[in-house]
Scaffold this motif. Structure first.
Motif, mmCIF file in Angstrom:
data_model
loop_
_atom_site.group_PDB
_atom_site.id
_atom_site.type_symbol
_atom_site.label_atom_id
_atom_site.label_comp_id
_atom_site.label_asym_id
_atom_site.label_seq_id
_atom_site.Cartn_x
_atom_site.Cartn_y
_atom_site.Cartn_z
ATOM 1 N N ASN A 147 39.173 -31.966 37.818
ATOM 2 C CA ASN A 147 37.748 -31.969 38.160
ATOM 3 C C ASN A 147 37.157 -33.377 38.205
ATOM 4 O OD1 ASN A 147 38.345 -29.235 36.684
ATOM 5 N ND2 ASN A 147 36.672 -28.875 38.103
ATOM 6 N N ALA A 148 37.553 -34.197 37.249
ATOM 7 C CA ALA A 148 37.021 -35.556 37.237
ATOM 8 C C ALA A 148 37.976 -36.487 36.510
ATOM 9 C CB ALA A 148 35.656 -35.603 36.569
ATOM 10 N N MET A 149 38.084 -37.697 37.033
ATOM 11 C CA MET A 149 38.807 -38.775 36.366
ATOM 12 C C MET A 149 37.785 -39.826 35.958
ATOM 13 S SD MET A 149 42.001 -37.858 36.460
ATOM 14 C CE MET A 149 42.782 -39.399 35.965
ATOM 15 N N ALA A 150 38.073 -40.497 34.864
ATOM 16 C CA ALA A 150 37.088 -41.463 34.377
ATOM 17 C C ALA A 150 37.761 -42.559 33.553
ATOM 18 C CB ALA A 150 36.031 -40.763 33.525
ATOM 19 N N TRP A 151 37.022 -43.630 33.367
ATOM 20 C CA TRP A 151 37.407 -44.707 32.451
ATOM 21 C C TRP A 151 36.339 -44.823 31.385
ATOM 22 C CZ3 TRP A 151 42.024 -47.128 32.457
ATOM 23 C CH2 TRP A 151 42.802 -47.047 33.617
ATOM 24 N N TYR A 152 36.792 -44.883 30.150
ATOM 25 C CA TYR A 152 35.935 -45.116 28.998
ATOM 26 C C TYR A 152 36.379 -46.408 28.336
ATOM 27 C CZ TYR A 152 34.216 -40.270 29.133
ATOM 28 O OH TYR A 152 33.621 -39.084 29.495
ATOM 29 N N ARG A 153 35.542 -46.922 27.461
ATOM 30 C CA ARG A 153 35.938 -48.088 26.664
ATOM 31 C C ARG A 153 35.343 -47.992 25.272
ATOM 32 N NH1 ARG A 153 32.573 -52.909 29.803
ATOM 33 N NH2 ARG A 153 30.476 -52.344 29.055
ATOM 34 N N GLN A 154 36.019 -48.652 24.363
ATOM 35 C CA GLN A 154 35.539 -48.679 22.990
ATOM 36 C C GLN A 154 35.749 -50.071 22.424
ATOM 37 O OE1 GLN A 154 37.222 -45.698 20.389
ATOM 38 N NE2 GLN A 154 35.490 -45.869 18.987
ATOM 39 N N ALA A 155 34.652 -50.699 22.087
ATOM 40 C CA ALA A 155 34.684 -52.023 21.474
ATOM 41 C C ALA A 155 34.721 -51.874 19.957
ATOM 42 C CB ALA A 155 33.462 -52.831 21.908
ATOM 43 N N PRO A 156 35.198 -52.873 19.246
ATOM 44 C CA PRO A 156 35.268 -52.789 17.785
ATOM 45 C C PRO A 156 33.907 -52.472 17.169
ATOM 46 C CG PRO A 156 36.499 -54.679 18.559
ATOM 47 C CD PRO A 156 35.780 -54.133 19.749
ATOM 48 N N LYS A 202 32.065 -49.970 17.685
ATOM 49 C CA LYS A 202 31.152 -49.236 18.564
ATOM 50 C C LYS A 202 31.769 -47.896 18.975
ATOM 51 C CE LYS A 202 28.761 -53.239 20.517
ATOM 52 N NZ LYS A 202 28.292 -53.893 21.766
ATOM 53 N N GLU A 203 30.918 -47.008 19.470
ATOM 54 C CA GLU A 203 31.405 -45.723 19.933
ATOM 55 C C GLU A 203 32.019 -45.854 21.333
ATOM 56 O OE1 GLU A 203 28.248 -42.795 17.563
ATOM 57 O OE2 GLU A 203 28.312 -42.840 19.749
ATOM 58 N N ARG A 204 32.876 -44.915 21.636
ATOM 59 C CA ARG A 204 33.471 -44.894 22.978
ATOM 60 C C ARG A 204 32.372 -44.579 23.989
ATOM 61 N NH1 ARG A 204 39.160 -41.868 23.693
ATOM 62 N NH2 ARG A 204 39.451 -43.213 21.864
ATOM 63 N N GLU A 205 32.381 -45.306 25.111
ATOM 64 C CA GLU A 205 31.360 -45.095 26.120
ATOM 65 C C GLU A 205 31.975 -44.915 27.498
ATOM 66 O OE1 GLU A 205 28.742 -48.426 26.632
ATOM 67 O OE2 GLU A 205 30.387 -49.858 26.939
ATOM 68 N N LEU A 206 31.287 -44.160 28.326
ATOM 69 C CA LEU A 206 31.727 -43.958 29.697
ATOM 70 C C LEU A 206 31.474 -45.219 30.508
ATOM 71 C CD1 LEU A 206 32.741 -42.039 31.955
ATOM 72 C CD2 LEU A 206 30.338 -41.423 32.325
ATOM 73 N N VAL A 207 32.489 -45.664 31.228
ATOM 74 C CA VAL A 207 32.361 -46.842 32.081
ATOM 75 C C VAL A 207 32.163 -46.425 33.539
ATOM 76 C CG1 VAL A 207 33.535 -48.897 32.952
ATOM 77 C CG2 VAL A 207 33.780 -48.247 30.542
ATOM 78 N N ALA A 208 33.030 -45.547 34.009
ATOM 79 C CA ALA A 208 32.959 -45.101 35.402
ATOM 80 C C ALA A 208 33.643 -43.751 35.527
ATOM 81 C CB ALA A 208 33.620 -46.109 36.337
ATOM 82 N N GLN A 209 33.139 -42.959 36.464
ATOM 83 C CA GLN A 209 33.682 -41.617 36.660
ATOM 84 C C GLN A 209 33.792 -41.337 38.147
ATOM 85 O OE1 GLN A 209 31.107 -38.164 35.835
ATOM 86 N NE2 GLN A 209 32.743 -37.404 34.507
ATOM 87 N N ILE A 210 34.843 -40.603 38.513
ATOM 88 C CA ILE A 210 34.999 -40.195 39.913
ATOM 89 C C ILE A 210 35.437 -38.734 39.943
ATOM 90 C CG2 ILE A 210 37.370 -41.151 40.008
ATOM 91 C CD1 ILE A 210 36.718 -41.852 42.989
#
Length: 119
Positions: free
Chosen positions: A32-41, A43-51
């Motif tokens: 249904n969807a692919m995405a990239w998330y990131r998590q900095a030290p 901090k909480e994981r956050e959505l970067v981009a979704q397709i």
């Protein structure tokens, strides 16, 4: 179960570019969807981009105009082109696949790739 294998990332100076790739174990056209998330030290994981499967794209405000997400259904891969990187982009980046089956949502994660941007 979908397995995701990421590649790319590394160390780059501010203003530089990196490309992340994510290979899926099954056809991403059925996902249904692919995405990239990131998590900095610290901090909480956050959505970067979704397709989603329709090919539309969504970006976090902090990366709009700098990052581009794309998918190649023939190769079952999703990529994240990151340009004009900033130190605040430093994080572990995760590929994610979201499937909806019979009213249940499943999310699968890649192993994570470190991206470090030096000032």
């Amino acid at each position: 179960q979908v397995q995701l294998v990421e590649s790319g990332g590394g160390l780059v100076q501010a203003g530089g570019s990196l490309r992340l790739s994510c290979a899926a174990s099954e056809s991403i056209s059925s996902i249904n969807a692919m995405a990239w998330y990131r998590q900095a030290p610290g901090k909480e994981r956050e959505l970067v981009a979704q397709i989603p499967s329709d090919g539309s794209t969504n970006y976090a405000d902090s990366v709009k105009g700098r990052f581009t997400i794309s998918r190649d259904n023939a190769k079952n891969t999703v990529s994240l082109q990151m340009n004009n990187l900033k130190p605040e982009d430093t994080a572990v980046y995760y590929c994610a696949a979201t499937l909806e089956r019979r009213g249940v949502t499943y999310t699968y994660w890649g192993q994570g790739n470190q991206v470090t941007v030096s000032s």
